[in-house]
Design a protein around this motif. Sequence first.
Motif, PDB file in Angstrom:
ATOM      1  N   LYS A  63       9.754  58.560  20.285  1.00 22.68           N
ATOM      2  CA  LYS A  63       9.029  57.294  20.214  1.00 22.68           C
ATOM      3  C   LYS A  63       8.380  57.108  18.843  1.00 22.68           C
ATOM      4  N   GLU A  64       7.877  58.179  18.272  1.00 25.16           N
ATOM      5  CA  GLU A  64       7.298  58.097  16.940  1.00 25.16           C
ATOM      6  C   GLU A  64       8.375  57.763  15.911  1.00 25.16           C
ATOM      7  N   ARG A  89       9.247  54.063  16.314  1.00 26.58           N
ATOM      8  CA  ARG A  89       8.227  53.231  15.712  1.00 26.58           C
ATOM      9  C   ARG A  89       8.350  53.222  14.193  1.00 26.58           C
ATOM     10  N   SER A  90       8.544  54.413  13.626  1.00 26.99           N
ATOM     11  CA  SER A  90       8.681  54.521  12.181  1.00 26.99           C
ATOM     12  C   SER A  90       9.899  53.760  11.689  1.00 26.99           C
ATOM     13  N   GLU A 133       9.119  49.817  12.355  1.00 27.46           N
ATOM     14  CA  GLU A 133       7.939  49.247  11.697  1.00 27.46           C
ATOM     15  C   GLU A 133       7.758  49.755  10.271  1.00 27.46           C
TER      16      GLU A 133
END
Length: 783
Positions: free
Chosen positions: A605-606, A609-610, A613
Amino acid sequence: MHSAIRVRGWFRMRAAIVAIGATVLVAGPLPGVRDSADAAPPKPMLGRCMDKYGTSATPPPTYKLPGYRPAGANQWKTPNAEDRFYGYDHLAKGFEALTDPGLIDLPAGNDPKKYAWGTPENAVTTWRQNQAGAKPYAGTFNEWLNNVYSRNEGNNKRGNAFESEVVKYFDLGGVDWICQKNLRDLNPNLYKDLERTLGKDVMKDGRVFDAVNQRTRTVYEIKSGIGYDARQLKIDAELVRRGWRVVYINGQEPDAKTIEKYRAAGVQHYRHAATPNPRFTVGKYTPNSNQLMTPDPNRPSFGSGGDMARRSAPTPEDARRQIERARGLIQQPGNSLRGPGGVDFSTLDISYIGQTKTGNLSYSFSAKNADEESAPGYGGQEKAQLISDAFFTWLALTPDHFWVNLNPDDPNTIMKAPFDKTDAGRILLEADMEMKRDFGRAEDPKTDAGKRFWDQITKVDGKPCMGSTRNWIVPKKAEVRIEDDGAYILSAPLEVKSVAQEYNTPGPGGGMPCTLTKEQTAHNMDVYGRTILPVVQKQVNEDAKYADLRRVYKARIAAEYVRQTVARDKKAFGGSFAGIIDRNQVKRWPLRGKNAAWDKMTVWKEMKRSFTEGDFKYEIPVGGEIWVYTVGGVDLTQQPQEKVSKARFQAEKPNLPSVTKGSRHEALDYQATGVTVMGGDNSGQPGGGEPGPGPSPSPTGKPTGKPTDQPTGSPAPSHTPAPAPSGNGGHTPLPTGGTGGGDTDGSLADTGTQVLTIAGLAAALLAAGAALVWIKRRRGAGE
């Protein structure tokens, strides 16, 4: 006349008597005459080394002695000294795991003098006496037992044994070499003179010389460990100023600060690196572990590797407190070996794996040295356990598990269970994510590499344009030497590679703002490889944040040696790996400590996101406007190995087998490399051996592994989760014919994937992550 003649004759007769008397004194009593001097031979001079240690009655040639040896490679060290093992009793090592002093019966009461030094009873009564005193030790009993009591016993007995080893090796014989005598008795006038110069406080105990020759004005200060005595050094500096030759002979390599102290004092430094071999009895309270580096929990591992890890403090603050509590309590500090505070456990790796003559697993860890005063080592237990868990994970799982996959397009194929329940799997996935961030940091135009990258890539409509890339780590040639019944892991460097690759998931800004031709993409990748990749590759190989990745990779190399050895001989290692290899059971080696609840989805998930975004936004002026470039993503994969010949191994790593063997009992410095070696095995046998008349060299052996002649193919890098395993669970047995004659290349068998890759044999450890560069136009600098 007659009177005068008689007088002259009387004087002549008296002179004759005196002459005869002088002759008698030289030649001995006349026949038939017996007096007290004839009843026994003359008493030898007290303190002669030849009387104390049995050295020769003939003095050694000066040119063979420390401080007088001719210039050359061995002027300041004894060649092959590591092959010389010297034994001594260090009884307290047999009960260093005792934590509760109340468990020891004291039949003779609480007086320490009623019990022999080095016994549990003496330790417990000494502790109670300390606690009842004016300055009780502030730490736990076990901390005091290890850091003060056992250390003092070891310093004393090891120091005596090492002194014997040195005196005998250099054969300090003849009437002039004196051992263990005080300057106050040997040369009272010099003692008084030094007292006037240095003061009574410095000279109050005199100066006991380990070995001294007053005729040549030579002093040898013999220390089994890494240190020195500050008071002695002050006296020795004054002796040097007066024309004496003072040589400090250390068994272990002193640190840079100590060597600088030697230089400042004017004393010379010589290394006689004979290997200490303590004797003790394994018992109920001997330190051991049924979780660290043992395939059978019923046969726990013993040795300095686990012991140093056990004794290391969990935090730097705890380490400093332990060192401070022991300050002033250590006897003969110059004989101390390196303690846990002197080891940088953040650099801990496995450097050797093998089996003992009785078929038990043996190993050695290695780590860089640390400065106990300014930056003491800590955290050894956690790092050692990680190495051990990763080692068994690589053995327990079939190689089709050895991959990770961080792909923004695929949340369902991150890792294969149960690899996701191990610290080895966690570290691979987290390293994948961390490398993404490092690519982003490296591309910052404020850095030298980043500026060159943005200046040189293709411009489209006057603006820099870079497509997406896939990056992965390829282990470069690992250097492994097979000697006797073990593998020495000499190096395992990593390489970062990159290819252009497109993804479906949109990045920040919603899409790619420019299109590149095949030629432009190739140009950009060339620039990328010359500017950005070297920066990240250096970090992967050297930065502390990738240390765990390097740690588990070396554990993979060690595991492959065991896997191949067992494939060739099912009885290897006593058959203890039969129930482990390829069983896909890893409950004994789970996620531990603060990572026990770790979840792979958190990392994915990180990454998502990276990716969508962006983490890094770089503002670059283009044509009067500000453009924001956002970067995200990473990847991982595999390596070949380099064969290390016996000649090269002996030239580049002289006496390493002896140091490795000795490290089973004591943590030892290796040469002047600034590295400590710590070993162990699960044989359950005590250290040391039968005492003998002198040291003996360690046995040498011949290599046992023979590689196959040709590789069988290697899977190419791919963005799929992992290539399918092929035959025999992804590994190939060693040939059954043994080594044959002579020395082979000393490496593991080449089994088709350039053995010892992170991914394993025929199964690549793969992460199909991405490093995307997105370009978003801003309308103005103020937006």
